[in-house]
Design a protein around this motif. Structure first.
Motif, mmCIF file in Angstrom:
data_model
loop_
_atom_site.group_PDB
_atom_site.id
_atom_site.type_symbol
_atom_site.label_atom_id
_atom_site.label_comp_id
_atom_site.label_asym_id
_atom_site.label_seq_id
_atom_site.Cartn_x
_atom_site.Cartn_y
_atom_site.Cartn_z
ATOM 1 N N CYS A 198 -76.159 -17.156 -46.261
ATOM 2 C CA CYS A 198 -76.583 -15.764 -46.116
ATOM 3 C C CYS A 198 -75.910 -15.193 -44.868
ATOM 4 O O CYS A 198 -76.139 -15.678 -43.751
ATOM 5 C CB CYS A 198 -78.100 -15.664 -45.980
ATOM 6 S SG CYS A 198 -78.632 -13.984 -45.571
ATOM 7 N N ILE A 199 -75.092 -14.177 -45.061
ATOM 8 C CA ILE A 199 -74.317 -13.633 -43.955
ATOM 9 C C ILE A 199 -75.225 -12.934 -42.929
ATOM 10 O O ILE A 199 -74.928 -12.914 -41.730
ATOM 11 C CB ILE A 199 -73.214 -12.696 -44.491
ATOM 12 C CG1 ILE A 199 -72.020 -12.711 -43.557
ATOM 13 C CG2 ILE A 199 -73.718 -11.299 -44.740
ATOM 14 C CD1 ILE A 199 -71.231 -13.977 -43.562
ATOM 15 N N VAL A 200 -76.333 -12.373 -43.388
ATOM 16 C CA VAL A 200 -77.265 -11.722 -42.461
ATOM 17 C C VAL A 200 -77.947 -12.788 -41.598
ATOM 18 O O VAL A 200 -78.128 -12.614 -40.389
ATOM 19 C CB VAL A 200 -78.315 -10.882 -43.219
ATOM 20 C CG1 VAL A 200 -79.202 -10.127 -42.251
ATOM 21 C CG2 VAL A 200 -77.642 -9.922 -44.187
ATOM 22 N N ASP A 201 -78.288 -13.900 -42.211
ATOM 23 C CA ASP A 201 -78.912 -14.995 -41.474
ATOM 24 C C ASP A 201 -77.931 -15.608 -40.469
ATOM 25 O O ASP A 201 -78.327 -16.001 -39.368
ATOM 26 C CB ASP A 201 -79.400 -16.066 -42.461
ATOM 27 C CG ASP A 201 -80.247 -17.112 -41.778
ATOM 28 O OD1 ASP A 201 -81.241 -16.728 -41.112
ATOM 29 O OD2 ASP A 201 -79.938 -18.314 -41.896
ATOM 30 N N ILE A 202 -76.654 -15.648 -40.837
ATOM 31 C CA ILE A 202 -75.630 -16.152 -39.913
ATOM 32 C C ILE A 202 -75.529 -15.232 -38.691
ATOM 33 O O ILE A 202 -75.475 -15.690 -37.544
ATOM 34 C CB ILE A 202 -74.259 -16.253 -40.626
ATOM 35 C CG1 ILE A 202 -74.281 -17.420 -41.603
ATOM 36 C CG2 ILE A 202 -73.118 -16.408 -39.626
ATOM 37 C CD1 ILE A 202 -74.379 -18.795 -40.961
ATOM 38 N N ILE A 211 -84.903 -7.665 -40.948
ATOM 39 C CA ILE A 211 -84.145 -7.583 -42.204
ATOM 40 C C ILE A 211 -84.276 -8.880 -43.004
ATOM 41 O O ILE A 211 -84.549 -8.854 -44.209
ATOM 42 C CB ILE A 211 -82.662 -7.262 -41.921
ATOM 43 C CG1 ILE A 211 -82.543 -5.851 -41.329
ATOM 44 C CG2 ILE A 211 -81.826 -7.381 -43.189
ATOM 45 C CD1 ILE A 211 -81.146 -5.499 -40.826
ATOM 46 N N THR A 212 -84.110 -10.032 -42.351
ATOM 47 C CA THR A 212 -84.227 -11.300 -43.088
ATOM 48 C C THR A 212 -85.674 -11.572 -43.490
ATOM 49 O O THR A 212 -85.928 -12.355 -44.394
ATOM 50 C CB THR A 212 -83.675 -12.493 -42.257
ATOM 51 O OG1 THR A 212 -84.367 -12.531 -40.997
ATOM 52 C CG2 THR A 212 -82.186 -12.379 -42.028
ATOM 53 N N GLY A 213 -86.612 -10.907 -42.817
ATOM 54 C CA GLY A 213 -88.026 -11.055 -43.164
ATOM 55 C C GLY A 213 -88.481 -10.097 -44.250
ATOM 56 O O GLY A 213 -89.664 -10.039 -44.577
ATOM 57 N N GLY A 214 -87.543 -9.312 -44.789
ATOM 58 C CA GLY A 214 -87.876 -8.432 -45.915
ATOM 59 C C GLY A 214 -88.426 -7.084 -45.506
ATOM 60 O O GLY A 214 -88.874 -6.318 -46.353
ATOM 61 N N ASP A 230 -72.498 -5.081 -48.395
ATOM 62 C CA ASP A 230 -73.273 -5.191 -49.631
ATOM 63 C C ASP A 230 -74.411 -6.205 -49.502
ATOM 64 O O ASP A 230 -75.474 -6.039 -50.090
ATOM 65 C CB ASP A 230 -72.355 -5.546 -50.814
ATOM 66 C CG ASP A 230 -71.546 -6.800 -50.576
ATOM 67 O OD1 ASP A 230 -71.218 -7.090 -49.405
ATOM 68 O OD2 ASP A 230 -71.228 -7.502 -51.550
ATOM 69 N N GLU A 231 -74.197 -7.243 -48.697
ATOM 70 C CA GLU A 231 -75.273 -8.236 -48.517
ATOM 71 C C GLU A 231 -76.405 -7.663 -47.672
ATOM 72 O O GLU A 231 -77.577 -7.952 -47.914
ATOM 73 C CB GLU A 231 -74.732 -9.521 -47.876
ATOM 74 C CG GLU A 231 -73.900 -10.341 -48.844
ATOM 75 C CD GLU A 231 -73.848 -11.813 -48.470
ATOM 76 O OE1 GLU A 231 -74.861 -12.353 -47.984
ATOM 77 O OE2 GLU A 231 -72.777 -12.411 -48.653
ATOM 78 N N TYR A 232 -76.054 -6.869 -46.665
ATOM 79 C CA TYR A 232 -77.089 -6.195 -45.878
ATOM 80 C C TYR A 232 -77.878 -5.240 -46.779
ATOM 81 O O TYR A 232 -79.100 -5.175 -46.711
ATOM 82 C CB TYR A 232 -76.466 -5.426 -44.717
ATOM 83 C CG TYR A 232 -76.100 -6.275 -43.521
ATOM 84 C CD1 TYR A 232 -77.005 -6.464 -42.472
ATOM 85 C CD2 TYR A 232 -74.865 -6.899 -43.429
ATOM 86 C CE1 TYR A 232 -76.686 -7.234 -41.363
ATOM 87 C CE2 TYR A 232 -74.528 -7.679 -42.334
ATOM 88 C CZ TYR A 232 -75.441 -7.843 -41.304
ATOM 89 O OH TYR A 232 -75.109 -8.620 -40.225
ATOM 90 N N HIS A 285 -80.441 -6.844 -48.879
ATOM 91 C CA HIS A 285 -81.655 -7.194 -48.122
ATOM 92 C C HIS A 285 -82.566 -5.987 -47.894
ATOM 93 O O HIS A 285 -83.779 -6.104 -48.015
ATOM 94 C CB HIS A 285 -81.292 -7.806 -46.765
ATOM 95 C CG HIS A 285 -80.817 -9.227 -46.837
ATOM 96 N ND1 HIS A 285 -79.625 -9.588 -47.393
ATOM 97 C CD2 HIS A 285 -81.399 -10.377 -46.420
ATOM 98 C CE1 HIS A 285 -79.471 -10.895 -47.305
ATOM 99 N NE2 HIS A 285 -80.529 -11.408 -46.733
ATOM 100 N N VAL A 286 -81.973 -4.841 -47.538
ATOM 101 C CA VAL A 286 -82.822 -3.707 -47.145
ATOM 102 C C VAL A 286 -83.151 -2.761 -48.303
ATOM 103 O O VAL A 286 -84.190 -2.111 -48.272
ATOM 104 C CB VAL A 286 -82.204 -2.897 -45.975
ATOM 105 C CG1 VAL A 286 -82.007 -3.766 -44.757
ATOM 106 C CG2 VAL A 286 -80.919 -2.208 -46.382
#
Ligand code: SF4
Length: 118
Positions: free
Chosen positions: A6-10, A43-46, A88-90, A93-94
């Protein structure tokens, strides 16, 4: 890294590292890295919003341009470059509230099975 990353988690991982390593001498780095980490945690927490993406970019630029040394000046780089190349990955998530890589547990689908128990 591959499609299970997950690029956001990275980005969250790297900014958390920099926040821990900040010596705290100057405010942009001391406070800005923590705020960037908080936004990425949201963001990673939804609980992220489109507005959070704008905040990441504007705050990241301030930290890059006003921190005193190389740590603060480069700390936002993973956030800024992933926003640029993997937006697009961000958005997944949002907006869609999903984590395409299946890493962010708060965004994993919940399956409810209704039926008879043995
Ligand atoms: S930018 Fe450098 S001097 Fe400023 S708080 Fe971060 S590590 Fe310390």
């Amino acid at each position: 890294m591959d499609n299970t990353t997950c690029i956001v988690d990275i980005a969250r991982y790297f900014i958390a590292f920099c926040a821990d390593e900040s010596c705290g001498l100057c405010a942009p780095c001391r406070l800005g890295t923590v705020q960037l980490e908080e936004i990425l945690n949201r963001i990673t927490g939804g609980k992220g919003t489109l507005e959070d993406l704008d905040k990441l970019e504007s705050l990241g630029e301030v930290v890059q341009q006003t921190s005193l040394c190389g740590l603060g000046q480069t700390a936002p780089n993973p956030v800024m470059s992933t926003l640029r190349h993997f937006r697009d990955e961000y958005l997944a998530h949002v907006v869609d509230k999903t984590c395409p890589a299946g890493v962010c547990t708060a965004l994993l689908p919940v399956e409810v099975t209704v039926g008879k128990e043995k």
